[in-house]
Write a protein that holds these residues in place. Structure first.
Motif, short mmCIF file in Angstrom:
data_model
loop_
_atom_site.label_atom_id
_atom_site.label_comp_id
_atom_site.label_asym_id
_atom_site.label_seq_id
_atom_site.Cartn_x
_atom_site.Cartn_y
_atom_site.Cartn_z
N LYS A 199 0.84 -1.21 0.00
CA LYS A 199 0.00 0.00 0.00
C LYS A 199 0.87 1.26 0.00
O LYS A 199 0.59 2.22 -0.72
CB LYS A 199 -0.91 -0.02 1.23
CG LYS A 199 -1.94 1.07 1.28
CD LYS A 199 -2.83 0.85 2.50
CE LYS A 199 -3.96 1.81 2.56
NZ LYS A 199 -4.84 1.57 3.73
N ARG A 200 1.93 1.24 0.80
CA ARG A 200 2.84 2.38 0.86
C ARG A 200 3.52 2.61 -0.49
O ARG A 200 3.68 3.75 -0.93
CB ARG A 200 3.88 2.15 1.95
CG ARG A 200 4.69 3.38 2.27
CD ARG A 200 5.66 3.15 3.40
NE ARG A 200 4.93 2.81 4.61
CZ ARG A 200 5.46 2.17 5.63
NH1 ARG A 200 6.71 1.79 5.60
NH2 ARG A 200 4.74 1.90 6.70
N LEU A 201 3.92 1.54 -1.18
CA LEU A 201 4.55 1.68 -2.49
C LEU A 201 3.59 2.25 -3.53
O LEU A 201 3.95 3.10 -4.34
CB LEU A 201 5.10 0.33 -2.97
CG LEU A 201 6.35 -0.17 -2.28
CD1 LEU A 201 6.70 -1.56 -2.80
CD2 LEU A 201 7.51 0.78 -2.50
N ILE A 202 2.35 1.79 -3.49
CA ILE A 202 1.34 2.29 -4.45
C ILE A 202 1.07 3.77 -4.20
O ILE A 202 0.99 4.56 -5.14
CB ILE A 202 0.05 1.45 -4.36
CG1 ILE A 202 0.32 0.04 -4.89
CG2 ILE A 202 -1.08 2.11 -5.12
CD1 ILE A 202 -0.80 -0.93 -4.63
N HIS A 239 2.07 8.19 -6.20
CA HIS A 239 1.23 9.37 -6.37
C HIS A 239 1.62 10.50 -5.42
O HIS A 239 0.91 11.50 -5.32
CB HIS A 239 -0.24 9.00 -6.15
CG HIS A 239 -0.72 7.94 -7.09
ND1 HIS A 239 -0.94 8.18 -8.43
CD2 HIS A 239 -0.98 6.63 -6.90
CE1 HIS A 239 -1.34 7.07 -9.02
NE2 HIS A 239 -1.37 6.10 -8.11
N GLY A 240 2.72 10.33 -4.71
CA GLY A 240 3.21 11.37 -3.82
C GLY A 240 2.45 11.49 -2.51
O GLY A 240 2.49 12.53 -1.87
N ILE A 241 1.78 10.42 -2.10
CA ILE A 241 1.00 10.44 -0.86
C ILE A 241 1.80 9.72 0.22
O ILE A 241 2.22 8.58 0.03
CB ILE A 241 -0.37 9.76 -1.06
CG1 ILE A 241 -1.15 10.46 -2.16
CG2 ILE A 241 -1.14 9.72 0.25
CD1 ILE A 241 -2.41 9.73 -2.56
#
Length: 125
Positions: free
Chosen positions: A47-50, A54-56
């Motif tokens: 989830k962190r990689l995805i 997007h810069g989130i």
């Protein structure tokens, strides 16, 4: 003639038994907790990689740790219920499917309760 006072070792024995009981519980709860901890952290890492694409920024390590502890304990509690031994004498497929369905339902309930706590803590928004 006075007899010497005998020092009672009951509190020491009680604390020793309490520590032994606690260590037994921790040793019993450790394998499922580690399993869910690794699994939840792999999901968190994905989830962190995805989101990083997007810069989130996203961080949820503590949530993953607490979820692993809760779900690991829920699985242990479910495993000790009497109806979980229903298909022990049946062919291997039946107890596997039955226990998988029950564990899935148990984990679903714990995760929904966790989300409900987050929802209520956020003010119901």
């Amino acid at each position: 003639m006075r007899q010497p006072a005998i020092v009672s070792s009951a509190p020491a024995a009680l604390s020793r038994r309490a520590i032994a009981w606690w260590l037994t519980q921790v040793k019993h709860a450790l394998p499922p907790t580690i399993f869910f901890f690794v699994g939840f952290n792999l999901i968190l890492y994905t989830k962190r990689l995805i989101l990083q694409e997007h810069g989130i920024e996203f961080s949820g390590f503590f949530t993953s740790l607490v979820a692993a502890l809760l779900v690991g304990k829920a699985v242990l509690v479910t495993d000790n219920m009497r109806f979980m031994r229903r298909f022990d004498g049946a062919p291997m497929l039946q107890p596997i499917l039955f226990k998988s369905a029950i564990y899935w339902l148990c984990v679903l309930i714990v995760r929904l309760a966790e989300e409900l706590v987050h929802f209520v803590a956020a003010g119901g928004a």
